[in-house]
Structure formats: structure tokens, C-alpha cells
Design a protein around this motif. Structure first.
Motif, PDB file in Angstrom:
ATOM      1  N   GLY A 254       0.812  -1.207   0.000  1.00  0.00           N
ATOM      2  CA  GLY A 254       0.000   0.000   0.000  1.00  0.00           C
ATOM      3  C   GLY A 254       0.846   1.258   0.000  1.00  0.00           C
ATOM      4  N   PRO A 255       0.239   2.408  -0.265  1.00  0.00           N
ATOM      5  CA  PRO A 255       0.968   3.677  -0.267  1.00  0.00           C
ATOM      6  C   PRO A 255       1.652   3.907   1.085  1.00  0.00           C
ATOM      7  N   LEU A 256       2.893   4.322   1.051  1.00  0.00           N
ATOM      8  CA  LEU A 256       3.690   4.429   2.269  1.00  0.00           C
ATOM      9  C   LEU A 256       3.087   5.399   3.281  1.00  0.00           C
ATOM     10  N   ALA A 257       2.784   6.615   2.858  1.00  0.00           N
ATOM     11  CA  ALA A 257       2.284   7.629   3.787  1.00  0.00           C
ATOM     12  C   ALA A 257       0.930   7.228   4.378  1.00  0.00           C
ATOM     13  N   GLU A 258       0.046   6.688   3.556  1.00  0.00           N
ATOM     14  CA  GLU A 258      -1.259   6.262   4.056  1.00  0.00           C
ATOM     15  C   GLU A 258      -1.118   5.148   5.081  1.00  0.00           C
ATOM     16  N   THR A 259      -0.184   4.246   4.836  1.00  0.00           N
ATOM     17  CA  THR A 259       0.032   3.143   5.769  1.00  0.00           C
ATOM     18  C   THR A 259       0.602   3.655   7.083  1.00  0.00           C
ATOM     19  N   HIS A 260       1.492   4.626   7.009  1.00  0.00           N
ATOM     20  CA  HIS A 260       2.029   5.229   8.233  1.00  0.00           C
ATOM     21  C   HIS A 260       0.907   5.783   9.107  1.00  0.00           C
ATOM     22  N   VAL A 261       0.034   6.576   8.502  1.00  0.00           N
ATOM     23  CA  VAL A 261      -1.018   7.248   9.265  1.00  0.00           C
ATOM     24  C   VAL A 261      -2.055   6.244   9.769  1.00  0.00           C
ATOM     25  N   LEU A 262      -2.383   5.246   8.953  1.00  0.00           N
ATOM     26  CA  LEU A 262      -3.334   4.226   9.393  1.00  0.00           C
ATOM     27  C   LEU A 262      -2.775   3.440  10.570  1.00  0.00           C
ATOM     28  N   THR A 263      -1.491   3.112  10.516  1.00  0.00           N
ATOM     29  CA  THR A 263      -0.854   2.405  11.630  1.00  0.00           C
ATOM     30  C   THR A 263      -0.869   3.253  12.888  1.00  0.00           C
ATOM     31  N   ALA A 264      -0.606   4.543  12.745  1.00  0.00           N
ATOM     32  CA  ALA A 264      -0.660   5.453  13.890  1.00  0.00           C
ATOM     33  C   ALA A 264      -2.065   5.502  14.480  1.00  0.00           C
ATOM     34  N   ALA A 265      -3.083   5.472  13.620  1.00  0.00           N
ATOM     35  CA  ALA A 265      -4.467   5.488  14.090  1.00  0.00           C
ATOM     36  C   ALA A 265      -4.776   4.242  14.913  1.00  0.00           C
TER      37      ALA A 265
END
Length: 262
Positions: free
Chosen positions: A62-73
Motif C-alpha cells: 500500500g501507499p507508504l504515507a497512508e500506511t504510516h497514518v493508518l498504523t498510527a491510528a
């Protein structure tokens, strides 16, 4: 209104000086963005251990930035509940356990106003932590994308909205622990109830009832249980989660008013 303003000022000062609040703030602001970035990096590393490959598989694509933020959520939905629950145990339970609540009898500020101020101050603090965590994660992710050449596209903002909403909902879930602390008159007893809620959350999720259990719904909505589990959490379930904060506030204010008769 003047009495409430005095209670707000006092409770905000107590919150700002609290060792528990300071430690929780530092941990949330450092551990969550670092954990999100680190988890995704580990999932996408060629040297990822075989034993952890399955656990980190959702973060491997998946897109790197989106995955970062989803993981943080996902991390935020759990970490904020624990941090806020401990803080609620302290701010309500400690004052009663040490007899400081009794010293408020006869003061111009009513105990109900004090309880309401405590809740609103801690919700304001937790909301600030949510905004800061999401902002720091976005900043770290943007830097990571700049280094790796990955795109930082518009999709990341929808994930950021999800993270903010999930974090604020999780903050609201901490309010009932102020009521528990008032009833038990014990910070330690409240922490025990918090741990019990975490256990019940796991059981409800395992049995497939997590979407309708407020303490599980928020985490499921962030795809912690996968995309299929997240699809089961819709507006009715999220409204149920949102109702916990006002219901908990009414309960704790009522309980503090009754302390006058204890």
C-alpha cells in the motif's frame, strides 16, 4: 459561570503539573509516530524476521504515507484509552482517596462543577495529544517519503481524518473511568477496571460482537482487525461510541454531587 471558570483554571493547573499527564504526553507524542514509522519500515524490510512476517503483513503493501497514518491510528486508538484511563483514575480517584474532595465542601465552586471541569480539562488534553500525534506522524511520513521517493498523495489526508476521529472517540471512552474512580474511591481499583475492560474488549472481538462494543469498535474501524472487520463498523456503531463521553460525564458529575451527602 464564574465558579466553573475557577474550577477550570484549578483543574487545568493540576493537569499540567501532573506527573502522570506529563509522562503520558511524552509517551504518546514519541512512541506512536515512531512506532507507526518503525512498524511499516520493518514490514517492508527485506530482513524482516519470519516469525513477525504475518503480524506485519498488513503494513507491507500500500501507499507508504497512508500506511504510516493508518498504523498510527491503530496504535492511537489503544494507547489513548490506556493513557486517558490512567489519568482519569488519578484525577478523580486520588482526590477522593486522600480526602481532598471533602475539603471542597462549603466552597463557592460546587463539586458538580469541579467534576465537569476535570472531565473537560482531560478531554482537552487528550484532544491536543491526538492532534499532535497525527501531525507528527504526517511530518515524519512526509520526510520518509522525501527520502525514499514515495509519493505523498491526497489519500493520506483521508487517513489523517480517520486517525483524528478515532483518537477523539477513544478520548471520549476514557470518561467513564472517572465515574468508576468516584464509586471505588481508589485509583488502583479504577486501573483494575480499565484492565478488565481491555480483556472484555478482546473477548467481544473474538466472539464477533466487537462492532457493537464501544471499546472495540474504534480499533476495528481503524482496520486493526482487517478491512472486513472495519466494514462492519458504520455510523450507528460510531454514534454509540460517541455517546459514551456525554453519558460518562453525566454519571461522574452526578456522582460528585452526591458526595455532598456522603
Amino acid at each position: 459561570m464564574r465558579n466553573f471558570a475557577a474550577a477550570w483554571e484549578t483543574e487545568w493547573l493540576l493537569c499540567a503539573r501532573s506527573t502522570i499527564v506529563r509522562l503520558a504526553t511524552a509517551l504518546l507524542l514519541v512512541a506512536i509516530p515512531a512506532g507507526a514509522i518503525g512498524a511499516v519500515a520493518l514490514a517492508r524490510a527485506d530482513t524482516a524476521a519470519t516469525t513477525t512476517a504475518a503480524k506485519f503483513a498488513p503494513y507491507a503493501t500500500g501507499p507508504l504515507a497512508e500506511t504510516h497514518v493508518l498504523t498510527a491510528a491503530q496504535i492511537l486508538s489503544v494507547a489513548l484509552l490506556m493513557a486517558g484511563g490512567f489519568a482519569m483514575a488519578w484525577t478523580f480517584g486520588q482526590e477522593i482517596a486522600t480526602g481532598l474532595a471533602g475539603a471542597r465542601t462549603g466552597m463557592a465552586t460546587s463539586r458538580g462543577s469541579v467534576a465537569l471541569a476535570k472531565v473537560l480539562v482531560h478531554l482537552t488534553w487528550l484532544a491536543g495529544c491526538v492532534v499532535a500525534v497525527v501531525g507528527l506522524t504526517l511530518a515524519a511520513s512526509a520526510l520518509m517519503c522525501a527520502v525514499t521517493g514515495e509519493p505523498f498523495d491526497d489519500g493520506v489526508w483521508s487517513r489523517a481524518g480517520l486517525a483524528l476521529t478515532a483518537g477523539l472517540l477513544s478520548a471520549g471512552l476514557t470518561v467513564p473511568f472517572g465515574w468508576v474512580a468516584t464509586l471505588t474511591r481508589s485509583p488502583l481499583g479504577t486501573v483494575g477496571v480499565l484492565i478488565g475492560v481491555v480483556v472484555v474488549t478482546q473477548i467481544a472481538t473474538t466472539l464477533g460482537a466487537g462492532a457493537w462494543f464501544p471499546y472495540a469498535a474504534t480499533s476495528l474501524w481503524t482496520e486493526m482487525g482487517g478491512a472486513e472487520a472495519a466494514s462492519a463498523v458504520g455510523l450507528p456503531q460510531l454514534l454509540l461510541v460517541a455517546a459514551v463521553a456525554p453519558a460518562g460525564t453525566a454519571a461522574v458529575v452526578h456522582a460528585w454531587r452526591r458526595l455532598d451527602d456522603a
